[in-house]
Scaffold this motif. Structure first.
Motif, PDB file in Angstrom:
ATOM      1  N   GLY A 253     -34.048 -14.767  22.122  1.00 48.61           N
ATOM      2  CA  GLY A 253     -33.220 -15.531  23.462  1.00 48.61           C
ATOM      3  C   GLY A 253     -33.692 -16.711  24.446  1.00 48.61           C
ATOM      4  N   MET A 254     -34.519 -17.068  23.483  1.00 53.89           N
ATOM      5  CA  MET A 254     -35.395 -18.381  24.522  1.00 53.89           C
ATOM      6  C   MET A 254     -34.659 -19.796  23.668  1.00 53.89           C
ATOM      7  SD  MET A 254     -39.025 -17.207  25.581  1.00 53.89           S
ATOM      8  CE  MET A 254     -38.728 -18.470  26.753  1.00 53.89           C
ATOM      9  N   GLU A 255     -34.359 -20.556  24.485  1.00 56.18           N
ATOM     10  CA  GLU A 255     -34.014 -21.824  24.011  1.00 56.18           C
ATOM     11  C   GLU A 255     -35.613 -22.510  22.932  1.00 56.18           C
ATOM     12  OE1 GLU A 255     -32.434 -26.539  25.164  1.00 56.18           O
ATOM     13  OE2 GLU A 255     -32.827 -24.764  26.836  1.00 56.18           O
TER      14      GLU A 255
ATOM     15  N   LYS B 108     -39.153 -30.268  30.010  1.00 59.27           N
ATOM     16  CA  LYS B 108     -39.074 -30.712  27.782  1.00 59.27           C
ATOM     17  C   LYS B 108     -39.880 -32.174  26.986  1.00 59.27           C
ATOM     18  CE  LYS B 108     -35.069 -31.289  24.426  1.00 59.27           C
ATOM     19  NZ  LYS B 108     -33.531 -31.367  24.329  1.00 59.27           N
ATOM     20  N   ARG B 109     -40.135 -32.812  28.108  1.00 56.27           N
ATOM     21  CA  ARG B 109     -41.386 -34.071  27.389  1.00 56.27           C
ATOM     22  C   ARG B 109     -42.514 -33.181  27.775  1.00 56.27           C
ATOM     23  NH1 ARG B 109     -42.069 -39.560  29.470  1.00 56.27           N
ATOM     24  NH2 ARG B 109     -43.163 -38.786  31.083  1.00 56.27           N
TER      25      ARG B 109
ATOM     26  N   ALA C  57     -45.361 -21.287  25.622  1.00 59.92           N
ATOM     27  CA  ALA C  57     -45.892 -22.020  24.496  1.00 59.92           C
ATOM     28  C   ALA C  57     -46.896 -21.799  24.172  1.00 59.92           C
ATOM     29  CB  ALA C  57     -46.017 -24.086  25.544  1.00 59.92           C
ATOM     30  N   ARG C  58     -47.037 -21.912  22.507  1.00 58.68           N
ATOM     31  CA  ARG C  58     -47.924 -21.010  21.286  1.00 58.68           C
ATOM     32  C   ARG C  58     -47.778 -22.579  21.201  1.00 58.68           C
ATOM     33  NH1 ARG C  58     -44.596 -15.699  20.128  1.00 58.68           N
ATOM     34  NH2 ARG C  58     -44.801 -14.796  22.000  1.00 58.68           N
TER      35      ARG C  58
ATOM     36  N   TYR D 195     -40.353 -22.683  24.189  1.00 57.48           N
ATOM     37  CA  TYR D 195     -39.689 -22.090  24.691  1.00 57.48           C
ATOM     38  C   TYR D 195     -38.967 -22.484  25.488  1.00 57.48           C
ATOM     39  CZ  TYR D 195     -40.779 -20.149  19.931  1.00 57.48           C
ATOM     40  OH  TYR D 195     -41.247 -19.898  18.651  1.00 57.48           O
ATOM     41  N   ARG D 196     -37.854 -21.993  26.621  1.00 58.63           N
ATOM     42  CA  ARG D 196     -37.793 -22.439  27.682  1.00 58.63           C
ATOM     43  C   ARG D 196     -36.410 -21.163  27.633  1.00 58.63           C
ATOM     44  NH1 ARG D 196     -35.501 -27.212  29.874  1.00 58.63           N
ATOM     45  NH2 ARG D 196     -33.573 -26.992  28.369  1.00 58.63           N
ATOM     46  N   SER D 197     -36.330 -20.451  29.003  1.00 59.75           N
ATOM     47  CA  SER D 197     -35.246 -19.657  29.127  1.00 59.75           C
ATOM     48  C   SER D 197     -34.919 -20.292  30.567  1.00 59.75           C
ATOM     49  CB  SER D 197     -35.193 -18.513  29.614  1.00 59.75           C
ATOM     50  OG  SER D 197     -36.051 -17.094  28.463  1.00 59.75           O
ATOM     51  N   CYS D 198     -33.091 -20.707  30.451  1.00 56.24           N
ATOM     52  CA  CYS D 198     -32.591 -21.417  31.457  1.00 56.24           C
ATOM     53  C   CYS D 198     -32.570 -20.609  32.718  1.00 56.24           C
ATOM     54  CB  CYS D 198     -31.320 -21.980  31.319  1.00 56.24           C
ATOM     55  SG  CYS D 198     -31.328 -23.293  30.294  1.00 56.24           S
ATOM     56  N   LEU D 199     -33.160 -20.452  33.900  1.00 54.49           N
ATOM     57  CA  LEU D 199     -33.294 -19.853  35.152  1.00 54.49           C
ATOM     58  C   LEU D 199     -33.079 -20.524  36.515  1.00 54.49           C
ATOM     59  CD1 LEU D 199     -33.990 -16.917  36.059  1.00 54.49           C
ATOM     60  CD2 LEU D 199     -35.692 -16.838  36.439  1.00 54.49           C
ATOM     61  N   GLU D 200     -32.002 -20.009  37.248  1.00 61.13           N
ATOM     62  CA  GLU D 200     -31.576 -20.528  38.678  1.00 61.13           C
ATOM     63  C   GLU D 200     -32.426 -19.958  39.613  1.00 61.13           C
ATOM     64  OE1 GLU D 200     -27.751 -22.079  39.046  1.00 61.13           O
ATOM     65  OE2 GLU D 200     -27.716 -23.363  37.261  1.00 61.13           O
ATOM     66  N   GLN D 201     -32.916 -20.612  40.972  1.00 57.01           N
ATOM     67  CA  GLN D 201     -33.180 -19.418  41.966  1.00 57.01           C
ATOM     68  C   GLN D 201     -33.317 -20.700  43.111  1.00 57.01           C
ATOM     69  OE1 GLN D 201     -37.023 -17.796  41.898  1.00 57.01           O
ATOM     70  NE2 GLN D 201     -37.112 -17.579  44.418  1.00 57.01           N
TER      71      GLN D 201
END
Length: 575
Positions: A375-377, A550-551, A404-405, A388-394
């Motif tokens: 489920g992660m990007e 991302k960068r 990251a691995r 990897y990243r999961s989009c989350l807003e707060q």
């Protein structure tokens, strides 16, 4: 915008061709009235107005309901030139000297009807220029004329138009005076003839009734004739006064035109100066921006800095941050290194306010080792490196969890964790710090309370963070956790934003086959798992934050792991 038009009449009399001497007791000519669109100016454009043609004069009012309040303008049709527009089939122009009215109807048929009516009245007015007395309605009477003068000085009218209207009313009053003067002259002539005749002859030729009627008419004529001389003097005085007024107003108009020309010239000079100054400011601004790009600073002014009213769009915002991050990577850090602190050997006091929080957060991170990335990007995959990243807003900000691995050779888990936690090495690999981290409190030999201030990346505001940092060792696995806290936090400085972070680095050493200790670093492999959840605070655009993340996260993993390998390659192995 076109205008409607409705032609109507209040009197059904036909067009009169009388000789003008006895026209004062004839009925009024046909009254034409209706709504047309009149061009006012470039701001308001075409406006609907109510027009009335009566007694050789075209007058207009704001609406049909305001005719009793006096007209807003009037022109005499005896000198008017009516021209149908060659391109607009609904428009026609009415010109009196330098004064022009631009008018529009709803249809070509209505335009033709209005033009015929205007031409008919213009021809009739020319042949009656010195003709008989006309009975003017209230809208064109002397009394309402004064109200017209007061109401017609609208800001959209110029002085020349007002002068033309006054000239029109003066001509109307002059014709009235000429007609009255002719009437009294006629009375005087008739009275003189009556005196010259012999009364006896008149008495013999007339019957008693005729004699009585003639005597009454003679008395009436003598009564009118006695005012002829006095009225002639008043008429001459009136004409001279109005002519003087018109002359003075013409002089005023000429003076105003001269002043207007002077002001136009001054305005042109000021506009030239303004354009010159704008070019100069633009040139200086370009030079300032070029100099700021060289020194790594952004344009001055709060409108271009981070905030709800920032004038930079997301692309410009990202480009500014991205450019300064590149310069930070290229510039070697010149800050002095911290000496290793001699930490106390005792562990964290169980009664400390942070004791339970540290235990809970560390256990959560420890259990996350090897967690699924479903489920992660996937942001980047480069050999052993995966991010990897999961989009989350707060609270309207992007707080996307990062995982990251990475696997590196030649370094152990303990060595990597020590370089991540120990302040002695912090400034070697962390290039975003503005100064060395401040140790607010030493909670235990493995736990510190730190305050870090980060470099400002224009146009963002400067940021800091207050967090506890804890390191924990196991057999082949070592973990470092940095988590924000308000306990012991200093007040936030003006102009700064405080970040909230929850970061962990878990490392595990892979020993050679058989579990024997390696004799060379080439036999060591370290598996790294880095997780981060950061709330940046402030008003930075969400898209910019995600582009930077991302960068930067893959670059951080490569930079930090490379630093660890280079740092320990000539040192003994620590497992």
């Amino acid at each position: 915008a076109g205008g409607g038009s409705a032609l109507g009449s209040t009197t059904a009399a036909d067009i009169d061709d009388g000789d003008g001497e006895d026209d004062f007791d004839l009925p009024d000519k046909l009254v034409v009235q209706g709504t047309l669109s009149k061009w006012t100016n470039y701001v308001t454009g075409w406006q609907a107005r109510f027009f009335v043609i009566k007694d050789g004069t075209l007058s207009y009012f704001k609406s049909a309901q305001e005719t009793v309040l006096g007209c807003r303008g009037a022109v005499s049709l005896c000198r008017a030139v009516v021209t149908a527009h060659s391109l607009d089939e609904n428009r026609f122009d009415l010109c009196v000297g330098d004064h022009i009215w631009y008018l529009r109807c709803e249809s070509p048929d209505l335009r033709a009807t209005w033009i015929r009516a205007l031409e008919s009245y213009r021809s009739d007015s020319e042949c009656r220029a010195c003709g008989g007395l006309r009975r003017h309605g209230s809208a064109l009477s002397i009394a309402s004329g004064s109200a017209t003068s007061r109401g017609s000085f609208h800001p959209s009218h110029n002085v020349r138009e007002k002068l033309a209207e006054i000239e029109t009313f003066r001509e109307m009053l002059g014709r009235q005076l000429d007609t009255l003067q002719a009437y009294f002259d006629l009375c005087s002539q008739l009275t003189g003839r009556g005196k010259a005749a012999k009364p006896e002859a008149l008495a013999e030729a007339a019957t008693p009734a005729e004699t009585e009627t003639g005597a009454a008419n003679a008395a009436l004529m003598r009564q009118h004739a006695c005012h002829a001389t006095e009225f002639r003097g008043e008429a001459v005085t009136f004409k001279a006064t109005t002519a003087g007024i018109i002359h003075q107003m013409r002089s005023c108009v000429e003076l105003m035109c001269q002043r207007e020309d002077q002001w136009k010239k001054r305005l042109e000079r000021q506009m030239d100066k303004r354009h010159h100054m704008e070019d100069l400011v633009r040139s200086l601004q370009q030079r300032i921006e070029a100099a700021q790009q060289q020194v790594g600073a952004g344009p001055l002014g709060p409108d271009f800095e981070e905030g709800p009213g920032c004038r930079l769009d997301e692309d410009e915002f990202f480009d500014a941050v991205d450019a300064q991050l590149d310069r930070m990577d290229e510039a070697a850090s010149s800050m002095s290194l911290l000496r290793a602190s001699r930490l106390p050997s005792h562990g964290l006091d169980p009664e400390h306010p942070l004791s339970q929080e540290i235990a809970t957060v560390c256990q959560q991170h420890w259990d996350s080792w090897g967690a699924s990335t479903e489920g992660m990007e996937l942001l980047e995959s480069d050999g052993p490196l995966e991010v990897y990243r999961s989009c989350l807003e707060q609270e309207g900000a992007a707080v996307d969890p990062i995982l990251a691995r990475h696997t590196v050779t030649g370094v152990s888990a303990r060595e990597v964790a020590e370089m991540f936690w120990n302040l002695q090495y912090r400034l070697d690999w962390e290039r975003t710090l503005d100064s060395a981290p401040i140790v607010l409190d030493t909670l235990a030999s493995d736990t510190l309370l730190l305050h870090q201030i980060y470099k400002r990346l224009w146009p963002t505001a400067q940021r800091d963070s207050v967090f506890w940092s804890h390191i924990r060792h196991a057999e082949q696995r070592t973990m470092v956790v940095n988590c924000s806290t308000e306990v012991g936090a200093p007040p936030l400085a003006s102009g700064r934003q405080r970040m909230q972070l929850n970061v962990s680095l878990i490392c595990e050493t892979e020993l050679p086959e058989g579990g024997r200790l390696p004799t060379e670093r080439s036999q060591l492999r370290c598996r790294m798992q880095y997780s981060a959840r950061v709330h940046p605070g402030g008003w930075a655009p969400m898209a910019v934050l995600r582009q930077v993340a991302k960068r930067e996260y893959p670059r951080f993993m490569r930079r930090f792991s490379g630093y660890c390998v280079d740092r320990v390659k000539h040192m003994p192995v620590q497992i």
